[in-house]
Design a protein around this motif. Structure first.
Motif, PDB file in Angstrom:
ATOM      1  N   GLN A 135      -9.390 -31.692  26.102  1.00 60.16           N
ATOM      2  CA  GLN A 135      -9.064 -30.404  27.453  1.00 60.16           C
ATOM      3  C   GLN A 135     -10.302 -30.391  27.809  1.00 60.16           C
ATOM      4  N   ILE A 136     -11.341 -30.875  27.645  1.00 57.60           N
ATOM      5  CA  ILE A 136     -12.658 -30.365  28.122  1.00 57.60           C
ATOM      6  C   ILE A 136     -12.305 -31.402  29.863  1.00 57.60           C
ATOM      7  N   PHE A 137     -11.700 -32.225  29.960  1.00 64.62           N
ATOM      8  CA  PHE A 137     -11.834 -32.615  30.824  1.00 64.62           C
ATOM      9  C   PHE A 137     -10.124 -32.045  31.917  1.00 64.62           C
ATOM     10  N   THR A 138      -9.212 -31.603  30.910  1.00 63.35           N
ATOM     11  CA  THR A 138      -8.135 -31.444  31.843  1.00 63.35           C
ATOM     12  C   THR A 138      -7.648 -30.257  32.282  1.00 63.35           C
ATOM     13  N   VAL A 139      -8.356 -28.931  31.745  1.00 63.32           N
ATOM     14  CA  VAL A 139      -8.938 -27.816  31.776  1.00 63.32           C
ATOM     15  C   VAL A 139      -8.732 -27.393  33.326  1.00 63.32           C
ATOM     16  N   PRO A 140     -10.128 -28.394  33.978  1.00 58.91           N
ATOM     17  CA  PRO A 140     -10.844 -28.075  35.068  1.00 58.91           C
ATOM     18  C   PRO A 140      -9.441 -28.601  36.179  1.00 58.91           C
ATOM     19  N   LEU A 141      -9.175 -29.769  35.665  1.00 55.86           N
ATOM     20  CA  LEU A 141      -7.122 -30.514  36.300  1.00 55.86           C
ATOM     21  C   LEU A 141      -6.663 -29.405  36.487  1.00 55.86           C
ATOM     22  N   ILE A 142      -5.773 -29.283  35.397  1.00 57.31           N
ATOM     23  CA  ILE A 142      -5.289 -28.307  35.643  1.00 57.31           C
ATOM     24  C   ILE A 142      -5.036 -26.820  36.169  1.00 57.31           C
ATOM     25  N   THR A 159      -8.007 -39.267  28.543  1.00 58.45           N
ATOM     26  CA  THR A 159      -7.948 -39.746  27.623  1.00 58.45           C
ATOM     27  C   THR A 159      -9.420 -40.566  27.298  1.00 58.45           C
ATOM     28  N   MET A 160     -10.588 -39.920  28.580  1.00 61.07           N
ATOM     29  CA  MET A 160     -11.992 -40.003  28.342  1.00 61.07           C
ATOM     30  C   MET A 160     -12.296 -38.790  27.720  1.00 61.07           C
ATOM     31  N   GLY A 161     -11.548 -37.620  27.384  1.00 58.17           N
ATOM     32  CA  GLY A 161     -12.144 -36.852  26.306  1.00 58.17           C
ATOM     33  C   GLY A 161     -11.989 -37.133  24.755  1.00 58.17           C
ATOM     34  N   ILE A 162     -10.854 -37.552  24.883  1.00 57.94           N
ATOM     35  CA  ILE A 162     -10.431 -37.856  23.728  1.00 57.94           C
ATOM     36  C   ILE A 162     -11.857 -39.385  23.429  1.00 57.94           C
ATOM     37  N   ILE A 163     -11.784 -39.862  24.086  1.00 54.03           N
ATOM     38  CA  ILE A 163     -13.052 -40.946  24.076  1.00 54.03           C
ATOM     39  C   ILE A 163     -14.098 -40.636  23.469  1.00 54.03           C
ATOM     40  N   LEU A 164     -14.832 -39.422  23.803  1.00 54.13           N
ATOM     41  CA  LEU A 164     -15.933 -39.374  23.951  1.00 54.13           C
ATOM     42  C   LEU A 164     -16.081 -38.016  23.120  1.00 54.13           C
ATOM     43  N   PHE A 165     -15.434 -37.679  22.574  1.00 53.93           N
ATOM     44  CA  PHE A 165     -15.557 -36.663  21.427  1.00 53.93           C
ATOM     45  C   PHE A 165     -14.492 -35.797  20.713  1.00 53.93           C
ATOM     46  N   TYR A 166     -13.471 -36.754  20.352  1.00 53.97           N
ATOM     47  CA  TYR A 166     -13.286 -36.306  19.561  1.00 53.97           C
ATOM     48  C   TYR A 166     -13.241 -36.573  17.806  1.00 53.97           C
ATOM     49  N   GLU A 167     -14.664 -37.913  18.071  1.00 58.39           N
ATOM     50  CA  GLU A 167     -14.910 -37.920  16.603  1.00 58.39           C
ATOM     51  C   GLU A 167     -16.167 -36.658  16.161  1.00 58.39           C
ATOM     52  N   LEU A 219      -5.144 -36.590  35.184  1.00 60.92           N
ATOM     53  CA  LEU A 219      -5.151 -35.857  33.976  1.00 60.92           C
ATOM     54  C   LEU A 219      -4.718 -37.263  32.688  1.00 60.92           C
ATOM     55  N   SER A 220      -4.465 -38.254  33.363  1.00 53.83           N
ATOM     56  CA  SER A 220      -4.205 -39.051  32.476  1.00 53.83           C
ATOM     57  C   SER A 220      -6.059 -40.100  31.666  1.00 53.83           C
ATOM     58  N   TYR A 221      -6.444 -40.009  32.962  1.00 48.39           N
ATOM     59  CA  TYR A 221      -7.956 -40.478  32.727  1.00 48.39           C
ATOM     60  C   TYR A 221      -8.652 -39.730  32.368  1.00 48.39           C
ATOM     61  N   GLY A 222      -8.862 -37.925  32.323  1.00 47.67           N
ATOM     62  CA  GLY A 222      -8.984 -36.950  31.830  1.00 47.67           C
ATOM     63  C   GLY A 222      -9.144 -36.869  30.207  1.00 47.67           C
ATOM     64  N   LEU A 266     -11.251 -47.952  29.429  1.00 52.25           N
ATOM     65  CA  LEU A 266     -10.841 -47.545  29.834  1.00 52.25           C
ATOM     66  C   LEU A 266     -11.106 -47.194  31.473  1.00 52.25           C
ATOM     67  N   MET A 267     -12.258 -47.703  31.230  1.00 51.36           N
ATOM     68  CA  MET A 267     -13.371 -48.111  33.487  1.00 51.36           C
ATOM     69  C   MET A 267     -12.687 -48.869  33.824  1.00 51.36           C
ATOM     70  N   VAL A 268     -12.196 -50.192  33.055  1.00 55.32           N
ATOM     71  CA  VAL A 268     -11.854 -51.473  33.323  1.00 55.32           C
ATOM     72  C   VAL A 268     -10.661 -51.434  33.977  1.00 55.32           C
TER      73      VAL A 268
END
Length: 174
Positions: free
Chosen positions: A143-150, A111-119, A106-109, A84-86
């Motif tokens: 939604q962790i990172f997208t709600v503030p952006l929305i 995806t980042m949330g899913i990668i970090l918090f899904y498990e 929104l796309s990166y937020g 994701l970072m690359v």
């Protein structure tokens, strides 16, 4: 879809890249080698990217899939967060102003949330059936990172989105 918080299901996104990549896997997995199937999937995803006029969310997802395929060919373990970072660095190097693009954020937020918090969410919801656990975990982690952006960009929040995503994500995936 906008009012239910499920507009992302219609927008060209990583979900659709996953479906496009999975199509050749579904058709060819048992008939030819895994690496050949990966190449067909990559070509199919590239064709899908070109057909959809390359929105930033699909470019991100395509680059992530491309890097995943390259790592598979090089027999390297892949790290979704590193990939994701690359991809973010590649996009910003090519088009620096995209960092201000709402779709990019929104796309990166998400995806980042899913990668970090899904498990974490998935494990904590073990009293629900699997398909509901997956939907809730994906929805909450995105939604962790997208709600503030929305809230910032669109001045709205959809409280029904968790319920609508629990129902719609499995339906759309099928």
């Amino acid at each position: 879809f906008r009012d239910s918080g499920a507009l992302h299901l219609l927008a060209a996104s990583g979900l659709h890249i996953g479906i496009a990549a999975g199509f050749p896997f579904f058709l060819l997995f048992f008939s030819i080698r895994k690496k050949t199937v990966l190449m067909y999937s990559l070509l199919f995803v590239l064709l899908y990217l070109l057909i959809t006029e390359m929105p930033i969310s699909l470019i991100r997802a395509f680059l992530m899939f491309l890097l995943f395929v390259l790592q598979a060919f090089l027999h390297r373990r892949s790290s979704a967060l590193n990939i994701l970072m690359v991809t973010g660095i590649i996009i910003i190097l090519i088009s620096p102003w995209d960092i201000y693009n709402t779709a990019f954020q929104l796309s990166y937020g998400a995806t980042m949330g899913i990668i970090l918090f899904y498990e974490l969410y998935y494990r904590s919801l073990n009293h629900f059936p699997t398909y509901i656990r997956k939907s809730i975990a994906v929805t909450l982690s995105a939604q962790i990172f997208t709600v503030p952006l929305i809230l910032y960009h669109l001045n709205q929040i959809n409280t029904i989105s968790i319920l609508s995503n629990i129902i719609l994500i499995p339906m759309i995936t099928v």
